[in-house]
Design a protein around this motif. Structure first.
Motif, PDB file in Angstrom:
ATOM      1  N   LEU A  51       8.590 -54.660 -48.397  1.00 62.02           N
ATOM      2  CA  LEU A  51      10.037 -54.774 -48.539  1.00 62.02           C
ATOM      3  C   LEU A  51      10.351 -55.478 -49.854  1.00 62.02           C
ATOM      4  N   SER A  52      11.545 -55.231 -50.338  1.00 60.34           N
ATOM      5  CA  SER A  52      11.990 -55.850 -51.584  1.00 60.34           C
ATOM      6  C   SER A  52      13.454 -56.211 -51.462  1.00 60.34           C
ATOM      7  N   ALA A  53      13.854 -57.202 -52.235  1.00 62.69           N
ATOM      8  CA  ALA A  53      15.243 -57.645 -52.237  1.00 62.69           C
ATOM      9  C   ALA A  53      15.562 -58.267 -53.580  1.00 62.69           C
ATOM     10  N   SER A  54      16.785 -58.099 -54.026  1.00 62.06           N
ATOM     11  CA  SER A  54      17.224 -58.765 -55.253  1.00 62.06           C
ATOM     12  C   SER A  54      18.714 -59.031 -55.182  1.00 62.06           C
TER      13      SER A  54
ATOM     14  N   PHE B  20      27.492 -61.741 -72.038  1.00 62.22           N
ATOM     15  CA  PHE B  20      27.077 -61.456 -70.660  1.00 62.22           C
ATOM     16  C   PHE B  20      26.068 -62.505 -70.219  1.00 62.22           C
ATOM     17  N   ASP B  21      26.279 -63.063 -69.044  1.00 59.94           N
ATOM     18  CA  ASP B  21      25.356 -64.041 -68.473  1.00 59.94           C
ATOM     19  C   ASP B  21      24.938 -63.516 -67.098  1.00 59.94           C
ATOM     20  N   LEU B  22      23.697 -63.014 -67.021  1.00 55.52           N
ATOM     21  CA  LEU B  22      23.195 -62.375 -65.806  1.00 55.52           C
ATOM     22  C   LEU B  22      22.095 -63.218 -65.187  1.00 55.52           C
ATOM     23  N   ASN B  23      22.236 -63.540 -63.908  1.00 56.01           N
ATOM     24  CA  ASN B  23      21.222 -64.269 -63.147  1.00 56.01           C
ATOM     25  C   ASN B  23      20.702 -63.372 -62.034  1.00 56.01           C
ATOM     26  N   THR B  24      19.378 -63.264 -61.933  1.00 52.07           N
ATOM     27  CA  THR B  24      18.764 -62.354 -60.960  1.00 52.07           C
ATOM     28  C   THR B  24      17.690 -63.087 -60.168  1.00 52.07           C
ATOM     29  N   TYR B  25      17.769 -62.966 -58.854  1.00 49.46           N
ATOM     30  CA  TYR B  25      16.743 -63.477 -57.946  1.00 49.46           C
ATOM     31  C   TYR B  25      16.085 -62.269 -57.272  1.00 49.46           C
ATOM     32  N   SER B  26      14.764 -62.284 -57.147  1.00 49.03           N
ATOM     33  CA  SER B  26      14.094 -61.117 -56.588  1.00 49.03           C
ATOM     34  C   SER B  26      12.925 -61.522 -55.708  1.00 49.03           C
ATOM     35  N   LEU B  27      12.634 -60.649 -54.758  1.00 49.51           N
ATOM     36  CA  LEU B  27      11.491 -60.814 -53.856  1.00 49.51           C
ATOM     37  C   LEU B  27      10.856 -59.445 -53.648  1.00 49.51           C
ATOM     38  N   ASP B  28       9.538 -59.416 -53.712  1.00 48.14           N
ATOM     39  CA  ASP B  28       8.809 -58.184 -53.454  1.00 48.14           C
ATOM     40  C   ASP B  28       7.571 -58.535 -52.636  1.00 48.14           C
ATOM     41  N   ALA B  29       7.458 -57.967 -51.437  1.00 51.76           N
ATOM     42  CA  ALA B  29       6.342 -58.283 -50.541  1.00 51.76           C
ATOM     43  C   ALA B  29       5.670 -56.987 -50.094  1.00 51.76           C
ATOM     44  N   LYS B  30       4.335 -56.977 -50.141  1.00 53.13           N
ATOM     45  CA  LYS B  30       3.554 -55.832 -49.691  1.00 53.13           C
ATOM     46  C   LYS B  30       2.376 -56.348 -48.872  1.00 53.13           C
ATOM     47  N   TYR B  31       2.179 -55.735 -47.702  1.00 56.54           N
ATOM     48  CA  TYR B  31       1.015 -56.083 -46.897  1.00 56.54           C
ATOM     49  C   TYR B  31       0.062 -54.891 -46.878  1.00 56.54           C
ATOM     50  N   TYR B  32      -1.166 -55.149 -47.298  1.00 51.29           N
ATOM     51  CA  TYR B  32      -2.202 -54.124 -47.376  1.00 51.29           C
ATOM     52  C   TYR B  32      -3.121 -54.267 -46.168  1.00 51.29           C
ATOM     53  N   LEU B  33      -3.115 -53.257 -45.325  1.00 52.62           N
ATOM     54  CA  LEU B  33      -3.995 -53.274 -44.168  1.00 52.62           C
ATOM     55  C   LEU B  33      -5.416 -52.917 -44.588  1.00 52.62           C
ATOM     56  N   ALA B  34      -6.387 -53.339 -43.798  1.00 55.67           N
ATOM     57  CA  ALA B  34      -7.779 -53.037 -44.102  1.00 55.67           C
ATOM     58  C   ALA B  34      -8.009 -51.533 -44.072  1.00 55.67           C
ATOM     59  N   GLU B  35      -8.842 -51.049 -44.985  1.00 59.00           N
ATOM     60  CA  GLU B  35      -9.152 -49.626 -45.041  1.00 59.00           C
ATOM     61  C   GLU B  35     -10.007 -49.225 -43.840  1.00 59.00           C
ATOM     62  N   ARG B  36      -9.636 -48.102 -43.212  1.00 58.20           N
ATOM     63  CA  ARG B  36     -10.379 -47.592 -42.065  1.00 58.20           C
ATOM     64  C   ARG B  36     -10.489 -46.076 -42.159  1.00 58.20           C
TER      65      ARG B  36
END
Length: 765
Positions: free
Chosen positions: A416-419, A391-407
């Motif tokens: 969002l995430s993608a693979s 088995f030859d598996l190739n994986t590309y992934s992206l994971d993004a999170k934006y943290y807003l200021a605490e109020r």
């Protein structure tokens, strides 16, 4: 003017390098709260920024070139003192924070947890989490999951001999447990019974085990839990540090050696590690299991920047793992006394390559965490020099999170995430089709803290598209090909309340989702490692989980503990099962016939519930009696019978003594009794019961001072009485590999004593 993608990235980099805010500094002093004397060697960590330092002889510490805005948790730890955690808000260039530590006879359970959406103190985190340190990982384990299974309540392992362990959390394993390393989901062949995780067991500085559904953050496959692996934080500017560890185990001749160095030159950070393990066949009370040795070689490194705009780290790793198997026919001898380290056929040859770019950018009053990954997993099943399965598996992934200021006590995260997975077959035999898979997810999360309470909630949408490719072999269709799409909305609620410093309550409720994997959808072939013929089902539906859990943590200095209960109802639970008489005869290249049991993937409704508890006594500051208990009850609701592959209940008891001895630091001696209960709740159509057993373990260790150099030495012993036993989740126990020959079985490892040494290195202060 029209900008292309490359121009946009260049402008973004220039923005962070040229127009970022001015740098901030955190500094202060660590002292004893009673005597006000400085504490030298305390570890101060900013885990959100992946940075740590130590206090000097006067107790002083300093972090420089930090972002000039944001809220960060600072964790201070020193042996013999209660850990201290403070929240620091950077609103100016320089902040002074002093820490006064209280002596404690126990290690506090209050730690910083990073594997959840918001980095927080454990008592403010509704998820059930166990944090395992590097010291606790050292011992006679043969791989990382083996080491964790000895430490974490609710975590078990499916084993194939000594070299392969798959994590099981609260009765769920395979694609239902996510392993995260370098901020990226580890992608190999998680669906396979005899496929472990390709991670160097010497690599983690600590490991966080999240029990319960974590799909809100990690998407499909985190329906059972998450294992979050954290490498050492980078040192402060001007420092070069490292570690050297080495161990030897008597049972299997396992040699384990690893060297790591890490440094920081004015914000340019780096790390490098090399490790090598080698073991011959392991010894059972009945003899050495033939061709059960393994070896692995791994290299990993990191290059990056820690600046006032945040950090950017490029991690890279390579691991090669060779594992021997014994292709025994019913009635063949299983044991001999060979200690040869040369692996015979059949065997596995596994290569895992990984690149991960981890970023944390300060943007306005918030921050963006961006993790990009690429992985190549190559798994060769070798019956001879030419791979049969490959088995030859190739994986590309992206994971993004934006943290807003605490109020006003509210913390918000959107992400969002993608693979994309691309798998091809390069062998001469075929089990699963070549496939392409795309996963997309988006979520929102909010957490509110007020007084001694916290409340969190979140919502996530996932989409998974899988395409299996058609294949003809000798003019016969091996795989017909398929196309599937799955989508789902998941939600989660959590609550914590601290009644006092001695009592803390946490609870969760929510839903989770798992799409069928390509093996479940499209298998059609002999799975050599499991000695069976597997047939998938392209009409499978996605699993949907509804789970709830609650935990009460209690105790002070003499008595501490916790009690937790959980229930997890899974609609359309997927598993492979066999029926008596359902067999298939396969003719190999040499015209030899072999008959296999047929396992077909299907779906049922399942209910899993259980509890995890601990009760620890500390009558004196050098006497500790620790006890943990775990039990999982799993029922196939559709056919009204137990689910297969569920761990047995287990009670761990450990007595640890830490007397003060002149000339020795952190001396300890321990003895443990592990009681595994009988597992007779089995799927009798293809599984046999496992008897109860008890194992006696022991350990001793201390830290020596050779001049200014610290040297930790230790010895651990497992199964001291050389007990004959079969673990309930061992794939080599009777009735597990072959339905036709229930007498076939291999005992688990016998007596094993491991001697080890650990040297923390300071090359440049």
């Amino acid at each position: 003017m029209k900008l292309n993608f490359k121009d946009g990235i260049l402008m973004l980099v220039c923005y962070f390098l040229l127009f970022s805010a001015t740098a901030a500094t955190i500094s202060g002093r660590v002292t004893d709260s009673k005597t006000n004397q400085p504490i030298a060697g305390a570890t101060i960590s900013l885990l959100q920024l992946r940075s740590s330092t130590s206090s000097d002889q006067q107790g002083h510490y300093a972090f420089k070139s930090l972002p000039s805005s944001g809220r960060y948790l600072v964790e201070v730890r020193f042996i013999g003192y209660q850990s201290l955690i403070k929240t620091i808000e950077l609103t100016s260039e320089d902040v002074t924070v002093d820490f006064a530590l209280n002596e404690s006879i126990i290690e506090t359970n209050e730690v910083v947890v990073t594997g959840t959406l918001v980095t927080s103190q454990s008592r403010r985190n509704s998820t059930s989490v166990s944090v395992i340190s590097k010291d606790e990982l050292q011992g006679g384990a043969t791989n990382l999951i083996d080491a964790l299974a000895r430490q974490v309540p609710g975590l078990s392992q499916i084993t194939t001999g000594q070299g392969i362990s798959k994590p099981v959390i609260r009765g769920l394993g395979y694609n239902r447990v996510v392993t995260v390393n370098d901020g990226v989901k580890q992608m190999g062949q998680q669906w396979g019974d005899e496929h472990g995780i390709e991670i160097d067991q010497n690599q983690p500085d600590r490991v966080e085990v999240l029990r319960g559904a974590a799909s809100l953050m990690y998407g499909s496959d985190a329906i059972g839990g998450v294992i979050n692996i954290l490498e050492p934080s980078v040192p402060t500017a001007g420092q070069i540090k490292g570690e050297l560890l080495s161990s030897y185990s008597t049972n299997n001749g396992l040699t384990n050696n690893s060297l790591m160095l890490t440094g920081n030159e004015n914000g340019f950070v780096w790390r490098g590690r090399g490790s090598y393990q080698n073991a011959h066949a392991y010894n059972t009370p009945a003899g050495r299991y033939i061709n059960s040795g393994f070896n692995n070689t791994s290299f990993s490194g990191m290059l990056g920047l820690n600046k006032q705009w945040g950090y950017s780290h490029l991690n890279f790793s390579y691991l090669k793992n060779n594992i021997g198997f014994y292709d025994a026919e019913p009635g063949d001898p299983l044991y001999n006394e060979s200690k040869s380290r040369t692996l015979d056929f059949p065997k596995q040859d596994i290569r895992h390559y990984k690149l991960a770019l981890n970023n944390n950018f300060v943007i306005g009053s918030g921050n963006l965490k961006l993790d990009l990954g690429y992985q190549k997993n190559q798994r060769r099943e070798l019956e001879e020099a030419t791979p049969s399965l490959f088995f030859d598996l190739n994986t590309y992934s992206l994971d993004a999170k934006y943290y807003l200021a605490e109020r006003n006590g509210w913390q918000h995260v959107v992400g969002l995430s993608a693979s994309q997975e691309h798998s091809i077959n390069k062998g001469v035999e075929f089990l699963i089709p070549a496939y392409d898979q795309i996963e997309l997810g988006a979520f929102g999360y909010a957490k509110k803290s007020w007084g001694e309470n916290t409340f969190n909630m979140g919502l996530r949408y996932d989409f998974v598209r899988t395409k299996g490719k058609q294949l003809f072999v000798d003019d016969e269709e091996q795989f017909p090909g398929f196309k599937n799409k799955f989508s789902n909305i998941s939600g989660a609620l959590g609550y914590t309340h601290s009644f006092s410093e001695d009592f803390n309550f946490k609870a969760n409720a929510g839903s989770a989702f798992r799409a069928p994997n390509p093996a479940e959808l499209g298998s059609n072939g002999v799975h050599e490692g499991t000695y069976r013929y597997e047939i998938g089902n392209e009409n499978l539906k996605a699993e949907r989980s509804f789970q709830a859990d609650a935990t009460l943590e209690f105790g002070h200095s003499i008595v501490t503990g916790s009690i937790g209960i959980y229930e997890n109802y899974i609609h359309n639970f997927i598993y492979a099962s066999a029926k008596k008489g359902d067999t298939k005869t396969v003719v190999d290249e040499d015209n030899n016939e072999q008959t296999y049991d047929v396992y077909r993937y299907g779906q049922v409704n399942a209910n899993l519930f259980g509890f995890e508890g601990s009760l620890n006594f500390h009558p004196l500051n050098w006497v500790h009696l620790d006890n943990t208990f775990t039990y999982t009850h799993a029922q196939n609701k559709t056919f009204d019978r137990p689910l297969a592959l569920i761990p047995a209940g287990v009670l761990h008891n450990t007595l640890r003594l830490e007397p003060k001895i002149n000339g020795l630091h952190a001396f300890y001696v321990s003895v443990g009794l592990d009681n595994y209960f009988k597992q007779n709740r089995i799927d009798e159509t293809f599984e046999t019961a496992a008897d109860s057993y008890s194992l006696i373990n022991a350990g001793i260790g201390a830290t020596l001072h050779l001049g200014k150099q610290q040297v930790k030495v230790y010895a651990t012993a497992s199964n001291l009485t050389n007990k004959r036993y079969y673990d309930a989740l061992s794939r080599l126990r009777p009735g597990r590999l072959s339905q036709e020959d229930p007498a076939y079985g291999v005992y688990n490892m016998g007596r094993n004593i491991t001697f080890g040494v650990y040297l923390p290195l300071t090359i440049k202060k």
